[in-house]
Design an enzyme around this catalytic site. Structure first.
Site, mmCIF file in Angstrom:
data_model
loop_
_atom_site.group_PDB
_atom_site.id
_atom_site.type_symbol
_atom_site.label_atom_id
_atom_site.label_comp_id
_atom_site.label_asym_id
_atom_site.label_seq_id
_atom_site.Cartn_x
_atom_site.Cartn_y
_atom_site.Cartn_z
ATOM 1 N N LYS A 156 2.665 11.516 -10.443
ATOM 2 C CA LYS A 156 1.826 10.673 -11.307
ATOM 3 C C LYS A 156 2.585 9.397 -11.663
ATOM 4 C CE LYS A 156 -1.187 14.010 -13.597
ATOM 5 N NZ LYS A 156 -1.622 14.549 -14.921
ATOM 6 N N GLU A 164 -4.735 17.187 -9.309
ATOM 7 C CA GLU A 164 -5.348 17.632 -10.561
ATOM 8 C C GLU A 164 -6.856 17.826 -10.432
ATOM 9 O OE1 GLU A 164 -5.447 15.910 -14.965
ATOM 10 O OE2 GLU A 164 -3.405 16.034 -14.191
ATOM 11 N N HIS A 208 6.831 10.415 -26.679
ATOM 12 C CA HIS A 208 5.760 11.160 -26.017
ATOM 13 C C HIS A 208 5.904 12.660 -26.257
ATOM 14 C CE1 HIS A 208 2.900 12.450 -23.008
ATOM 15 N NE2 HIS A 208 3.841 13.139 -22.393
ATOM 16 N N HIS A 265 -1.833 12.423 -26.735
ATOM 17 C CA HIS A 265 -2.104 11.047 -26.321
ATOM 18 C C HIS A 265 -2.880 10.288 -27.395
ATOM 19 C CE1 HIS A 265 -1.578 11.647 -21.677
ATOM 20 N NE2 HIS A 265 -0.439 11.641 -22.332
ATOM 21 N N HIS A 286 -1.806 17.497 -24.562
ATOM 22 C CA HIS A 286 -1.874 16.067 -24.259
ATOM 23 C C HIS A 286 -3.147 15.389 -24.760
ATOM 24 C CE1 HIS A 286 1.568 17.071 -21.856
ATOM 25 N NE2 HIS A 286 1.729 15.834 -21.465
ATOM 26 N N GLU A 320 7.995 19.395 -23.486
ATOM 27 C CA GLU A 320 7.379 19.674 -22.191
ATOM 28 C C GLU A 320 7.875 21.003 -21.621
ATOM 29 O OE1 GLU A 320 4.962 18.262 -20.686
ATOM 30 O OE2 GLU A 320 4.794 16.213 -21.435
ATOM 31 N N ASN A 353 -1.857 19.687 -18.834
ATOM 32 C CA ASN A 353 -2.278 18.755 -19.875
ATOM 33 C C ASN A 353 -2.348 19.406 -21.256
ATOM 34 O OD1 ASN A 353 -2.630 16.476 -18.175
ATOM 35 N ND2 ASN A 353 -4.589 17.291 -17.472
ATOM 36 N N LYS A 379 6.690 23.632 -12.908
ATOM 37 C CA LYS A 379 5.811 22.531 -12.543
ATOM 38 C C LYS A 379 5.639 22.444 -11.028
ATOM 39 C CE LYS A 379 4.557 17.777 -13.317
ATOM 40 N NZ LYS A 379 4.744 16.538 -14.089
ATOM 41 N N ARG A 395 -3.828 22.264 -11.822
ATOM 42 C CA ARG A 395 -2.849 21.354 -12.417
ATOM 43 C C ARG A 395 -3.270 20.890 -13.814
ATOM 44 N NH1 ARG A 395 0.372 16.255 -9.589
ATOM 45 N NH2 ARG A 395 1.421 15.569 -11.485
ATOM 46 N N ARG A 433 0.811 -1.222 0.000
ATOM 47 C CA ARG A 433 0.000 0.000 0.000
ATOM 48 C C ARG A 433 0.846 1.275 0.000
ATOM 49 N NH1 ARG A 433 -3.284 -3.242 3.616
ATOM 50 N NH2 ARG A 433 -5.171 -3.891 2.496
#
Length: 359
Positions: A143, A237, A265, A252, A248, A185, A245, A227, A241, A121
């Site tokens: 993330k 997010e 990417h 994506h 993206h 980025e 994206n 960032k 935040r 966990r």
């Protein structure tokens, strides 16, 4: 050496932008209460930096258990890779006082980061990014996860690291294409949050593109600082935040339709920035109608593509953008750049978003 602080819900953590790996062990030692760490990486990075990383950690008096390297490449950012790491960690006798050090780019960072989030966990995570993309973006903010055939990063968790150590020397061993891909980025960070970073890139694109260590270190530091400001304000997010994206949604979708690994990417995100900015101009949201061309010109100077591969079917892209973490029911949460350094999110009905993106 540059040190930055990021605030997370459970703890603050430091991002260290360092010349190399020297000092890593001393930084890790206070976090390794068991006196040891697990080291996860991929097959490429292991051959380049695995031994040096072990030596640097052990110089701080911490022992290292090396896990079997995962296969390199975006195509291996899968449930199977995650499970193999979980299996290996449990076999090594991991406990909650044994930090997981992840050496490498975004793929091992995401997959092993999710393994660290899910084993017992959650165990402490230390990111040692070795790529431009991972330094600027994926190692900071917590993330983690892996890809699904339906879309990118659809399985994962937020799991903030306890330390990020970014050794600039590792960028010299990157293939040119990979080093440059991560710069998209940095362009994004400048667009959405930091006008000064965007201007720095405009003034010195060629030095950054060609891998000048000082130029790269300055851009990495400024992009990470940008960032850090955003994720410290909104770790999970639920608000601001989401501006990170930008590029993206389309990016994506391009990665998914082209097949993971065909485009890097960062390459896909760069194309996504141009297409999303163009759509925002058509909608009247972006003040400067020349901004998409300016961004495309900057990306081109950085050695990045600015148009999507022509063989990608528009119908497939429309379908792919619907399977997106940024969906909110019938709406797309769209980061809209009003002008450089100023970005907000709009909630746009999917049909409207598709028509804007694919006129």
């Amino acid at each position: 050496m540059i040190r930055l602080s990021v605030t997370a819900s459970r703890h603050a953590y430091e991002v260290v932008i360092a010349p190399d790996l020297h000092g890593l062990g001393e930084a890790i030692a206070p976090l390794a209460r068991s006196g040891r760490v697990l080291l996860a990486t991929d097959s490429t990075v292991d051959g380049l930096w695995g031994d040096a990383c072990v030596d640097a950690i052990e110089a701080g008096g911490v022992s290292v258990v090396r896990l079997p390297p995962m296969p390199a490449g975006e195509v291996n950012k899968t449930r199977a890779a995650w499970w193999d790491l979980v299996d290996a960690a449990l076999a090594a006798g991991v406990d909650r006082n044994t930090p997981w050090v992840v050496l490498g780019g975004g793929v091992p960072g995401d997959v092993a980061g999710f393994a660290a989030a899910s084993v017992l966990r959650g165990v402490p995570l230390i990111q040692v990014p070795t790529t431009t993309l991972a330094m600027i973006d994926s190692s900071v903010g917590g993330k983690t996860g892996f890809n699904h055939p339906l879309g990118k990063n659809l399985v994962g968790a937020f799991h903030a690291p306890s330390l990020v150590w970014a050794p600039i020397a590792t960028l010299a061993t990157l293939p040119e294409r990979d080093r440059r891909a991560g710069l998209a980025e940095a362009v994004k960070a400048g667009l959405v949050e930091d006008r000064a970073l965007f201007d720095r890139l405009l003034m010195g694109a060629e030095a950054v593109r060609d891998g000048d260590p000082d130029a790269l270190a300055a851009v990495v530091a400024q992009a990470v600082a940008s960032k850090a400001r955003v994720v410290s304000e909104d770790e999970r997010e639920r608000g601001r935040r989401a501006i990170l994206n930008a590029g993206h949604t389309v990016g994506h979708a391009i990665e998914t339709v082209a097949g993971y690994g065909v485009l890097r990417h960062g390459e896909a995100v760069g194309i996504g920035l141009v297409e999303e900015l163009s759509a925002s101009v058509r909608a009247g949201w972006t003040v400067d109608p020349g901004l998409p061309a300016q961004v495309a010109g900057l990306l081109d100077r950085l050695g990045l593509p600015v148009t999507r591969p022509p063989e990608l079917a528009e119908d497939a892209l429309r379908k792919a953008i619907r399977v997106d973490k940024k969906a909110d029911g019938a709406m797309l949460v769209w980061p809209v750049v009003h002008e450089v350094g100023q970005c907000v999110t709009h909630r746009v009905p999917w049909a409207n978003a598709e028509d804007l993106l694919f006129p």
